[in-house]
Design an enzyme around this catalytic site. Structure first.
Site, PDB file in Angstrom:
ATOM      1  N   LYS A  44      28.026  44.517  42.752  1.00 59.97           N
ATOM      2  CA  LYS A  44      28.620  43.299  42.165  1.00 59.97           C
ATOM      3  C   LYS A  44      29.049  43.618  40.739  1.00 59.97           C
ATOM      4  O   LYS A  44      28.340  44.330  40.008  1.00 59.97           O
ATOM      5  CB  LYS A  44      27.574  42.170  42.140  1.00 59.97           C
ATOM      6  CG  LYS A  44      27.978  40.957  41.308  1.00 59.97           C
ATOM      7  CD  LYS A  44      29.193  40.233  41.886  1.00 59.97           C
ATOM      8  CE  LYS A  44      29.689  39.118  40.948  1.00 59.97           C
ATOM      9  NZ  LYS A  44      30.965  38.511  41.439  1.00 59.97           N
ATOM     10  N   CYS A 131      38.987  39.490  37.285  1.00 58.73           N
ATOM     11  CA  CYS A 131      38.202  38.331  37.721  1.00 58.73           C
ATOM     12  C   CYS A 131      38.980  37.063  37.353  1.00 58.73           C
ATOM     13  O   CYS A 131      39.278  36.822  36.185  1.00 58.73           O
ATOM     14  CB  CYS A 131      36.837  38.292  37.055  1.00 58.73           C
ATOM     15  SG  CYS A 131      35.898  36.828  37.579  1.00 58.73           S
TER      16      CYS A 131
END
Ligand code: IRO
Length: 313
Positions: A44, A131
């Site tokens: 992650k 992101c």
């Protein structure tokens, strides 16, 4: 026939991996990936400090994909570095990818890469420049000047192999511009694409959005994004130096989707939404379906057709 994939000097049993963010939050999930039929895996995206992320509901599976605005929840870079160093020591024959992002922007990207440079981790890093879910923060890779500045700064001290995770682009001018920036650097790979940012899904019974953050706006994954993912893999492959490999991500549900990404020039393949929906067994199914396609077409290796998409000229 064999699904062996060569990537940055290592031969993986197959090209399949998870997409960062799915099934990779902690050591237990990463162990699950390491013992699955996936050829490799990625952690992650880490920020300097651990983060809770956005309020829930923040991820929803949809009939044709998924929508998420997780907000970079993670256990912090130190946690993933510790896990990565233990993992590279215990299994030096199974390289993986460490994903790193930034919550605060440019300076945190630099600080995080400095921490990795100074650490005992020697493997590949996936620098996440895309992101879409940090409220108030633009995606780094949509700012070509800042991306060039950041990579220049990182390459002034970073000597370990890394690549970048890119958002989708939708204009030939943008394909040209990001490729012109990236070709200046000794990057090992680019990963196309991250989720298609800031989509909106409305529940047909409640006439309401389905995720809480950002008024329901979130990154879109799954079937919805395959045409965009294939286009970005193909466009970057056509523009990037051959020394820069491509990881294809976006809309891989079947062996056929995987095959199409390889045709566009991908070397490794990441699965996000479908892994979330199906679990680790998705890798057994995808390996089997892709192998069947090679056999049906008379190919022995991926190299025989990788990047060989035909056009109508
Ligand atoms: O919201 C997230 O955590 C997230 N969600 C995405 O769809 N892509 C990303 O790179 C990230 I860092």
């Amino acid at each position: 026939a064999s699904l062996q994939a060569t990537f940055y000097g290592h031969t993986y049993e197959n090209p399949f991996m998870n997409a960062s963010g799915v099934h990779c939050m902690d050591t237990a999930e990463l162990d699950g990936l390491a013992t699955s039929a996936a050829g490799s895996f990625v952690t992650k995206s880490a920020t300097a400090e651990g983060r809770d992320g956005n309020p829930e509901p923040r991820y929803v599976n949809l009939e044709l994909g998924s929508i998420n605005s997780m907000g970079l929840p993670n256990l912090g870079l130190a946690y993933y570095l510790k896990d990565a160093i233990q993992r590279q020591t215990a299994h030096p024959d199974k390289p993986f990818f460490l994903s790193v992002a930034s919550y605060k922007g440019f300076d945190e990207y630099v600080a995080n890469m400095k921490a990795i440079q100074d650490s005992a981790y020697t493997g590949l890093v996936e620098l996440n420049l895309s992101c879409p879910n940090v409220p108030g923060k633009p995606q780094m890779a949509y700012d070509f000047e800042d991306t060039e500045k950041l990579l220049t700064e990182i390459f002034s001290f970073y000597t370990k192999p890394f690549g970048v995770k890119l958002p989708p682009y939708f204009d030939f001018m943008h394909f040209d511009k990001i490729a012109a920036v990236l070709n200046q650097f000794d990057l090992k790979f680019v990963n196309c694409i991250n989720s298609v940012g800031n989509g909106l899904y409305i529940d047909d019974e409640t006439d309401t959005v389905v995720i809480k953050p950002k008024g329901g706006f979130g990154g879109i994954g799954g079937e919805y994004v395959k045409p965009t993912a294939l286009a970005n893999v193909r466009a970057l492959r056509q523009r990037l130096n051959p020394t820069i490999d491509i990881i294809g991500t976006g809309g891989i549900l079947t062996g056929r989707d995987a095959y199409e990404h390889l045709l566009c020039g991908a070397s490794m393949l990441q699965v996000g939404t479908q892994l979330y929906k199906e679990g680790l067994g998705v890798f057994d199914r995808l390996n089997s379906e892709l192998l069947d396609i090679l056999v049906a077409k008379g190919y022995n290796t991926i190299a025989e057709f990788k990047g060989k998409l035909a056009t109508l000229d």
